[in-house]
Design an enzyme around this catalytic site. Structure first.
Site: not given
Length: 166
Positions: A59-61, A64
């Site tokens: 999710v963070c990837d 970003t």
């Protein structure tokens, strides 16, 4: 304060939650070259601050990458992605990903950003997921604390706020 969970487990959040309309609190984090980045020293541009628990998660990837893609189409906006990942890991991830429209910053050293914006998940020593937009006068014009840290933020609202900010 907002209730924030991580994988459905309630987290103790350290710091002070911010609100739309208030002056954005200053903070000090590390850039990938270990230089200090302070909000007070930043250029006069709209800032879209994307906060993630760790760059090495799906999710963070995705978050970003999404904000990187959108940043190229927004005039006078600086996209900052902040996590407690070490600057070395952030630099390696950016090099492998080829992202050029944002800057990754590390709050690992002293959690200055996380405490100033009410995002430190005490049990994990990670930042909760959030998105902030700060106008050129240093005022918060968009604030989103994501209640479940493994969920995506509302990309459309954040992008619209960055486009409208002056």
């Amino acid at each position: 304060m907002a209730t924030i969970t991580f994988k459905d487990n309630p987290m103790t959040i350290l710091g002070t939650e911010v609100e739309v309309g208030q002056k954005a609190p200053d903070f000090s984090v590390l850039a990938n070259d270990l230089s200090e980045y302070r909000l007070a020293d930043a250029k006069e541009s709209v800032k879209l601050i994307s906060v993630i628990p760790s760059i090495d998660t799906g999710v963070c990837d995705a978050q970003t990458r999404r904000f990187n893609e959108e940043a190229g189409s927004i005039d006078n906006v600086e996209v900052l992605t902040i996590s407690v990942d070490l600057p070395f890991a952030q630099k390696r991830w950016c090099a492998a990903s080829g992202l050029e429209h944002l800057q990754t910053l590390s709050d690992h050293k002293d959690l200055s950003f996380g405490k100033a914006y009410g995002l430190v998940m005490e049990e994990l020593r990670l930042l909760a997921r959030a998105v902030f937009v700060i106008d050129t006068n240093g005022t918060l014009v968009h604030v989103e604390y994501v209640s479940e840290a493994t969920n995506h933020p509302d990309y459309e609202k954040a992008i619209a706020a960055a486009k409208e900010a002056k």
